[in-house]
Scaffold this motif. Structure first.
Motif, PDB file in Angstrom:
ATOM      1  N   GLY A 171       0.820  -1.218   0.000  1.00  0.00           N
ATOM      2  CA  GLY A 171       0.000   0.000   0.000  1.00  0.00           C
ATOM      3  C   GLY A 171       0.851   1.264   0.000  1.00  0.00           C
ATOM      4  N   TRP A 172       1.993   1.206   0.673  1.00  0.00           N
ATOM      5  CA  TRP A 172       2.860   2.387   0.777  1.00  0.00           C
ATOM      6  C   TRP A 172       3.342   2.868  -0.596  1.00  0.00           C
ATOM      7  CZ3 TRP A 172       4.323   6.542   2.997  1.00  0.00           C
ATOM      8  CH2 TRP A 172       5.558   7.105   2.688  1.00  0.00           C
ATOM      9  N   ARG A 173       3.573   1.895  -1.495  1.00  0.00           N
ATOM     10  CA  ARG A 173       4.080   2.295  -2.821  1.00  0.00           C
ATOM     11  C   ARG A 173       3.103   3.256  -3.488  1.00  0.00           C
ATOM     12  NH1 ARG A 173       5.974  -3.512  -4.224  1.00  0.00           N
ATOM     13  NH2 ARG A 173       4.078  -3.642  -5.436  1.00  0.00           N
ATOM     14  N   ARG A 174       1.812   2.985  -3.313  1.00  0.00           N
ATOM     15  CA  ARG A 174       0.814   3.863  -3.945  1.00  0.00           C
ATOM     16  C   ARG A 174       0.778   5.227  -3.251  1.00  0.00           C
ATOM     17  NH1 ARG A 174      -5.088   3.226  -6.300  1.00  0.00           N
ATOM     18  NH2 ARG A 174      -4.054   1.522  -7.327  1.00  0.00           N
ATOM     19  N   ARG A 196       9.835   6.214   6.684  1.00  0.00           N
ATOM     20  CA  ARG A 196       9.053   5.105   6.132  1.00  0.00           C
ATOM     21  C   ARG A 196       9.810   4.438   4.982  1.00  0.00           C
ATOM     22  NH1 ARG A 196       7.247   1.399   4.575  1.00  0.00           N
ATOM     23  NH2 ARG A 196       5.131   0.565   4.503  1.00  0.00           N
ATOM     24  N   GLU A 197      10.606   5.214   4.252  1.00  0.00           N
ATOM     25  CA  GLU A 197      11.381   4.648   3.140  1.00  0.00           C
ATOM     26  C   GLU A 197      12.366   3.599   3.656  1.00  0.00           C
ATOM     27  OE1 GLU A 197      11.120   4.441   0.070  1.00  0.00           O
ATOM     28  OE2 GLU A 197       9.579   5.965  -0.161  1.00  0.00           O
ATOM     29  N   ARG A 198      13.015   3.923   4.771  1.00  0.00           N
ATOM     30  CA  ARG A 198      14.003   2.994   5.363  1.00  0.00           C
ATOM     31  C   ARG A 198      13.293   1.719   5.835  1.00  0.00           C
ATOM     32  NH1 ARG A 198      17.323  -0.072   6.474  1.00  0.00           N
ATOM     33  NH2 ARG A 198      18.561  -0.263   8.351  1.00  0.00           N
ATOM     34  N   VAL A 199      12.112   1.892   6.427  1.00  0.00           N
ATOM     35  CA  VAL A 199      11.336   0.726   6.866  1.00  0.00           C
ATOM     36  C   VAL A 199      10.961  -0.122   5.651  1.00  0.00           C
ATOM     37  CG1 VAL A 199       9.116   0.013   7.871  1.00  0.00           C
ATOM     38  CG2 VAL A 199      10.491   1.765   8.993  1.00  0.00           C
ATOM     39  N   GLN A 200      10.611   0.556   4.556  1.00  0.00           N
ATOM     40  CA  GLN A 200      10.247  -0.163   3.328  1.00  0.00           C
ATOM     41  C   GLN A 200      11.401  -1.064   2.864  1.00  0.00           C
ATOM     42  OE1 GLN A 200       7.293  -0.090   2.085  1.00  0.00           O
ATOM     43  NE2 GLN A 200       7.470  -0.946   0.047  1.00  0.00           N
ATOM     44  N   GLU A 201      12.619  -0.516   2.903  1.00  0.00           N
ATOM     45  CA  GLU A 201      13.795  -1.318   2.497  1.00  0.00           C
ATOM     46  C   GLU A 201      13.923  -2.551   3.382  1.00  0.00           C
ATOM     47  OE1 GLU A 201      17.152   1.310   2.836  1.00  0.00           O
ATOM     48  OE2 GLU A 201      16.266   2.720   1.398  1.00  0.00           O
ATOM     49  N   ARG A 202      13.726  -2.353   4.681  1.00  0.00           N
ATOM     50  CA  ARG A 202      13.860  -3.483   5.612  1.00  0.00           C
ATOM     51  C   ARG A 202      12.789  -4.533   5.362  1.00  0.00           C
ATOM     52  NH1 ARG A 202      14.400  -0.455  11.317  1.00  0.00           N
ATOM     53  NH2 ARG A 202      14.417  -2.585  12.109  1.00  0.00           N
ATOM     54  N   LEU A 203      11.577  -4.098   5.056  1.00  0.00           N
ATOM     55  CA  LEU A 203      10.485  -5.044   4.805  1.00  0.00           C
ATOM     56  C   LEU A 203      10.775  -5.896   3.568  1.00  0.00           C
ATOM     57  CD1 LEU A 203       7.414  -2.706   5.479  1.00  0.00           C
ATOM     58  CD2 LEU A 203       8.068  -4.714   6.826  1.00  0.00           C
ATOM     59  N   VAL A 204      11.232  -5.231   2.522  1.00  0.00           N
ATOM     60  CA  VAL A 204      11.473  -5.958   1.273  1.00  0.00           C
ATOM     61  C   VAL A 204      12.682  -6.877   1.413  1.00  0.00           C
ATOM     62  CG1 VAL A 204      11.999  -5.685  -1.186  1.00  0.00           C
ATOM     63  CG2 VAL A 204      10.320  -4.195  -0.107  1.00  0.00           C
ATOM     64  N   THR A 205      13.680  -6.470   2.214  1.00  0.00           N
ATOM     65  CA  THR A 205      14.836  -7.339   2.444  1.00  0.00           C
ATOM     66  C   THR A 205      14.385  -8.591   3.203  1.00  0.00           C
ATOM     67  OG1 THR A 205      16.244  -5.408   2.563  1.00  0.00           O
ATOM     68  CG2 THR A 205      17.153  -7.430   3.473  1.00  0.00           C
ATOM     69  N   SER A 206      13.474  -8.412   4.181  1.00  0.00           N
ATOM     70  CA  SER A 206      13.030  -9.572   4.967  1.00  0.00           C
ATOM     71  C   SER A 206      12.141 -10.494   4.140  1.00  0.00           C
ATOM     72  CB  SER A 206      12.306  -9.116   6.236  1.00  0.00           C
ATOM     73  OG  SER A 206      10.953  -8.785   5.959  1.00  0.00           O
TER      74      SER A 206
END
Ligand code: NAD
Length: 283
Positions: free
Chosen positions: A65-68, A131-141
């Motif tokens: 959802g964040w991407r949108r 939130r961008e940094r969190v996004q990176e962590r989510l996609v890495t996990s």
């Protein structure tokens, strides 16, 4: 009376916005024009803070959802409110939205009543993270999230299958290991007192309140409309659908927010006498 006349007659008014103002930016609303819930079930505050499984599900959906939200751009309604602020007509915009679009449009006097998805905070030590940094962590996990195309839902939410969500590690604070939460007021959570106090003070001074794109079903928005009405201020709505305040609205224009606000600003700038719109009064 038209929206332009209402604005011209009440310089210094407060505007309260909701999901409808961001619909033209591609972010879905919760309710349709009749006030019916569209079907997405938003996260509840207690469910988020008490269950790691719920946080895992939340962050999996939020990663999509964040991407949108991050890619959304302010529309003509957000821009018109900036113009109306510059012209001295709008003294404060209070938004129930968490998409950050008023701030991105350049609104200076702004209260984000329910916070913003752009910030993330540790519930334990209060440290902030982007939130961008969190996004990176989510996609890495969970790399499967990277290319996933899922149906977007309101509030930076999306539909994500449980087997993918299970692969996500809910992000925790780098500093103390505490629970990270987006800086938004979930359903069942409390609006921070200082925001309520600032808005209440602005409403005391303002000559009127204009609601834009909100059903006012959520109490924290409705109570502001009720406060203005109780203080004897006209409360008007520029909203395609029904609102919880319909019985005490002085005017209800069932018009598209972007068209109506951009048109009103243009009219005010040109200094032309506003036209009385046939559908203008309590449609
Ligand atoms: P809502 O979904 O309950 O109501 C939206 C209203 O906007 C409806 O009455 C609809 O008729 C009207 N509308 C839709 N398109 C419009 C347009 N183009 N012009 C004028 N009116 C239009 O939204 P709400 O009252 O803001 O309450 C929902 C809660 O959910 C809020 O507290 C908010 O925090 C959250 N939310 C936020 C977003 C966002 O940040 N963009 C999106 C969905 C929900």
């Amino acid at each position: 009376m038209t929206p332009a006349e209402f604005l011209r007659n009440h310089p210094g008014l407060v505007v309260l916005t909701g999901a409808g103002i961001s619909a033209a930016s591609g972010i879905p609303t919760y309710r349709d024009h009749e006030g019916a819930w569209r079907g997405a079930t938003p996260m509840q505050h207690a469910a988020f803070v008490t269950s790691e499984d719920n946080r895992r599900r939340y962050w999996a959906r939020s990663a999509i959802g964040w991407r949108r939200i991050a890619g959304a751009r302010p529309n003509d309604a957000h821009r018109a409110l900036v113009g109306l602020e510059t012209a001295g007509i709008v003294s404060l915009v209070v938004t129930q939205n968490v998409d950050g679009l008023h701030a991105r449009a350049g609104q200076r006097n702004l209260v984000e009543l329910h916070g913003s998805l752009e910030r993330v905070t540790c519930l334990n030590c209060g440290a902030g993270e982007s939130r961008e940094r969190v996004q990176e962590r989510l996609v890495t996990s969970c790399p499967a999230l990277a290319g996933l195309a899922a149906e977007a839902r309101p509030d930076g939410d999306a539909t994500v299958a449980d087997d993918i969500a299970r692969g996500v590690t809910p992000p925790s604070c780098d500093r103390c290991g505490g629970i990270l939460m987006p800086d938004v007021v979930f359903f069942g959570g409390a609006v921070p007192r200082e925001r309520v106090t600032r808005v209440s003070a602005a409403l005391e001074r303002a000559p009127a309140l204009l609601i834009v794109g909100s059903s006012l079903v959520v109490y924290s928005g409705f109570r502001l409309a009720r406060q203005a009405h109780a203080a004897g201020r006209p409360v008007a709505a520029l909203n395609l659908g029904v609102t919880r305040a319909d019985e005490f609205l002085s005017h209800h224009w069932r018009q598209d927010a972007a068209d109506a606000l951009a048109g009103a600003l243009e009219e005010l700038r040109a200094g032309e006498p506003a036209q009385v719109h046939p559908a203008g009064i309590r449609s």
